[in-house]
Design a protein around this motif. Structure first.
Motif, short mmCIF file in Angstrom:
data_model
loop_
_atom_site.label_atom_id
_atom_site.label_comp_id
_atom_site.label_asym_id
_atom_site.label_seq_id
_atom_site.Cartn_x
_atom_site.Cartn_y
_atom_site.Cartn_z
N ARG A 230 7.22 -4.52 -5.06
CA ARG A 230 7.25 -4.94 -3.65
C ARG A 230 7.13 -3.74 -2.73
O ARG A 230 6.67 -3.85 -1.59
CB ARG A 230 8.54 -5.70 -3.35
N ASN A 231 7.55 -2.59 -3.19
CA ASN A 231 7.52 -1.38 -2.38
C ASN A 231 6.22 -0.60 -2.48
O ASN A 231 6.08 0.44 -1.84
CB ASN A 231 8.68 -0.46 -2.78
N ILE A 232 5.31 -1.08 -3.30
CA ILE A 232 4.08 -0.33 -3.55
C ILE A 232 2.87 -1.22 -3.30
O ILE A 232 2.80 -2.35 -3.80
CB ILE A 232 4.03 0.21 -5.00
N GLY A 233 1.92 -0.73 -2.53
CA GLY A 233 0.66 -1.43 -2.34
C GLY A 233 -0.45 -0.66 -3.03
O GLY A 233 -0.52 0.57 -2.92
N PRO B 243 6.08 0.55 1.74
CA PRO B 243 6.36 1.94 2.14
C PRO B 243 5.56 2.97 1.34
O PRO B 243 5.47 4.12 1.74
CB PRO B 243 7.86 2.09 1.89
N ILE B 244 5.00 2.54 0.20
CA ILE B 244 4.19 3.44 -0.62
C ILE B 244 2.82 2.80 -0.81
O ILE B 244 2.71 1.63 -1.21
CB ILE B 244 4.83 3.70 -2.00
N ARG C 5 1.13 7.44 8.66
CA ARG C 5 2.11 8.23 9.42
C ARG C 5 3.54 7.87 9.03
O ARG C 5 4.44 8.69 9.10
CB ARG C 5 1.91 8.00 10.92
N SER C 6 3.77 6.65 8.64
CA SER C 6 5.14 6.23 8.30
C SER C 6 5.27 5.78 6.85
O SER C 6 6.24 5.14 6.48
CB SER C 6 5.57 5.07 9.22
N ARG C 7 4.28 6.12 6.05
CA ARG C 7 4.29 5.68 4.65
C ARG C 7 3.84 6.81 3.73
O ARG C 7 3.03 7.64 4.12
CB ARG C 7 3.37 4.47 4.45
#
Length: 599
Positions: free
Chosen positions: A435-438, A517-518, A545-547
């Motif tokens: 879920r935290n990784i695209g 976030p990643i 910028r935020s990831r």
């Protein structure tokens, strides 16, 4: 492929390893599928036994009527008509029982088949990339469709055929022995010979059925491969070559079935001949016994009718053996997949991972695609800070994509550790990690359906406004609105109705909508034209910028502005730094850049 990084289905509980042999364990597993349907199974078997009982009762009733024929008078006529009514009631009961067995029994088998299919599909979703590296899609499709159909047939017909065959055989044998013991024992003495004959040819049929099942899977794989690559086939004029490959597989299946049908023909003719021989023996011997006065005509008629009932269990046994061969061999093939444990799964102590900042730490990571094989990565270490934009560059085959695939645990590192915000990825649940990784891969994959359905794949609850915003940031909104139905346009299988650049922009928008976030981009802009690529690079810059962003790039000009460029070689990380610093160092990066600049 984002389909493989979405939340995995809940994994079924795995019991402790059984000490039973694999065959016994699988048989117990097969029988366990009846557990939710025990009331229906009991009713099905009860109706089957009622059908058998009526079949046995009818010859006895016919014998009773025959004996009354010589009595004459109104009383005999009344008794005959009454028995006729009883026989009519038996036939009605038999019809109702057959109706129940055919409908409800089939539904029971269909429900078991459906449950197995769902279980198999869900299990396939849990298996790791390495499993799909080994297996062919056509073989798996054959198991989830063709094999399971015969399993359902076995689950329905197996119990009822066994119940009917057993009751009919025992009941008919008792009635025959009561009428004429010596002739009955002579008939029964011939059954072991028939059984041995049937067993021999059943073995041959079983072998060809197993071979045929494997070959059907091979044909499915060949068809799936050829049709999925039909554009390549036509572009290279490979139609004739594909036809020859298919013809070879098709001919092999024909040869297997030829042997199977030969064994089946001998099996059928043997069983039919046996039944006819028994009937002829009863007619001749019975006629002699009637002529000698040792047997009445009514007894001969009953004997003939019961012999017909006695032969029916043989036919049902034949049908059961056929279904067993088709169904249980199919179940074994399905069980082989179900017994395959994922190479990558949650540890017993794994805990959910909340939304992370994005710190990544890889220490001494080594990975080989197969045990004992050459390592693709050997002792690689890398630190990435939250929010950092890092580009991975290097020659093809040095492990850039593999390194990124280890972070969401598509594969398990052979040794070393990978940490996200200080948490070892092996200590957190797969679903929460992914879920935290695209991930946007170079191998673009879209599902059949609408644009909206594809964009929402990783986040089904997203609003239309959020979907459109993600599409705009990926420079996809304008071309989507130009489609016939906009976001509701059906894009066809694998997005066949879109261009390569359009498909890639949709996969980027899908990753944006997930808002992880990643971010990992594996040459995600390779299919874009220059104008679209510049726009997407600008959107990537804003998003990064935020990831934490990892970009695998072959065109070095696209990552000149990265916070850090990491150069991978077969020996590991050769150097890292900003573009200007690496160019000034005149090392591996400078050589790669100079090589590309010449073309």
């Amino acid at each position: 492929m984002l389909s493989r990084i979405s939340e995995a289905p809940a994994q079924s509980d795995r019991s402790a390893p059984s000490r039973l042999p694999p065959g016994h364990r699988r048989l117990r597993k097969f029988i366990s599928y009846y557990r939710p349907h025990l009331p229906m199974l009991a009713a099905d078997v009860a109706c089957a036994m009622a059908i058998a009982a009526t079949a046995l009762a009818l010859p006895v009733c016919a014998s009773w009527i025959t004996r009354r024929l010589t009595e004459g008078g109104p009383e005999a006529m009344t008794a005959i008509l009454a028995m006729g009514g009883v026989m009519l009631a038996l036939v009605a009961a038999q019809a109702l029982g057959t109706l129940f067995v055919d409908y409800q029994g089939h539904m029971m088998g269909a429900k078991i088949e459906s449950r197995m299919r769902q279980e198999l599909f869900e299990h396939l979703q849990t298996l790791s990339f390495s499993f799909y590296d080994r297996e062919r899609t056509g073989q798996l499709m054959s198991r989830i469709t063709h094999d399971l159909f015969y399993i359902g047939e076995l689950c329905h017909h197996g119990p009822e055929d066994l119940a009917i065959a057993t009751l009919k055989f025992v009941g008919a044998a008792v009635i025959l022995a009561w009428i004429e013991p010596s002739l009955t024992f002579a008939i029964l003495a011939a059954f072991p010979v028939a059984a041995a004959y049937a067993f021999h040819f059943n073995q041959r049929m079983n072998a060809t059925l197993a071979d045929g099942r494997e070959q059907i899977g091979a044909i499915n794989a060949r068809v799936e491969d050829a049709l999925a690559g039909i554009r390549v086939v036509k572009a290279f004029g490979g139609e004739a070559a594909e036809a020859r490959r298919f013809a070879a597989e098709n001919e092999r299946l024909l040869d297997i079935r030829r042997e199977g049908y030969r064994a089946e023909a001998w099996f059928d003719v043997g069983m039919t001949t046996f039944a006819q021989a028994v009937t002829l023996a009863v007619i001749v011997v019975g006629a002699v016994r009637v002529a000698q006065g040792a047997m009445g005509v009514a007894d001969l008629l009953t004997f003939l009718l019961c012999v017909a009932v006695l032969i029916d269990p043989i036919r049902r046994a034949v049908n059961f053996v056929r279904l067993w061969q088709l169904g249980y061999t199919g179940f074994v093939r399905v069980a082989e997949v179900l017994d395959t444990a994922p190479d990558v799964e949650d540890a017993p102590h794994a805990r959910p991972l909340g939304r992370v900042k994005g710190d990544l730490s890889l220490k001494d990571v080594t990975f080989a695609y197969r045990p004992g094989g050459p390592p693709v990565l050997d002792g690689v270490s890398l630190e990435v800070k939250a929010g950092e934009f890092v580009a991975l560059v290097g020659a093809s085959g040095v492990g850039k994509s593999t390194l990124c695939a280890l972070i969401p645990r598509f594969y398990e590192a052979t040794s070393g550790s990978i940490r996200v915000d200080g948490h070892d990825v092996r200590d957190v649940t797969l679903a929460s990690l992914r879920r935290n990784i695209g991930v946007v891969q170079q191998d673009v994959y879209l599902f059949a359906g609408s644009v909206l359905e594809n964009l929402r794949y990783g986040r089904p609850d997203a609003t239309v406004a959020e979907v459109e915003d993600a599409a705009r940031r990926a420079c996809a909104h304008d071309f989507i609105m130009g489609l016939p139905q906009g976001y509701d346009t059906d894009i066809g299988e694998r997005g066949v109705r879109l261009s390569g650049g359009q498909k890639q922009r949709l996969t980027i928008a899908r990753a944006f909508l997930k808002d992880p976030p990643i971010l990992i981009f594996d040459e995600a802009t390779s299919a874009l034209d220059n104008e679209s690529e510049r726009a997407v690079q600008q959107a990537l810059g804003e998003l990064a910028r935020s990831r934490t962003t990892l970009v695998i790039a072959h065109r070095l000009s696209t990552v000149r502005g990265a916070d850090r460029i990491v150069v991978l070689t077969e020996a590991g990380v050769a150097e890292q730094g900003r573009h200007d610093d690496l160019m000034a160092a005149k090392g591996a990066y400078a050589r790669l850049y100079a090589t590309q600049a010449r073309f």
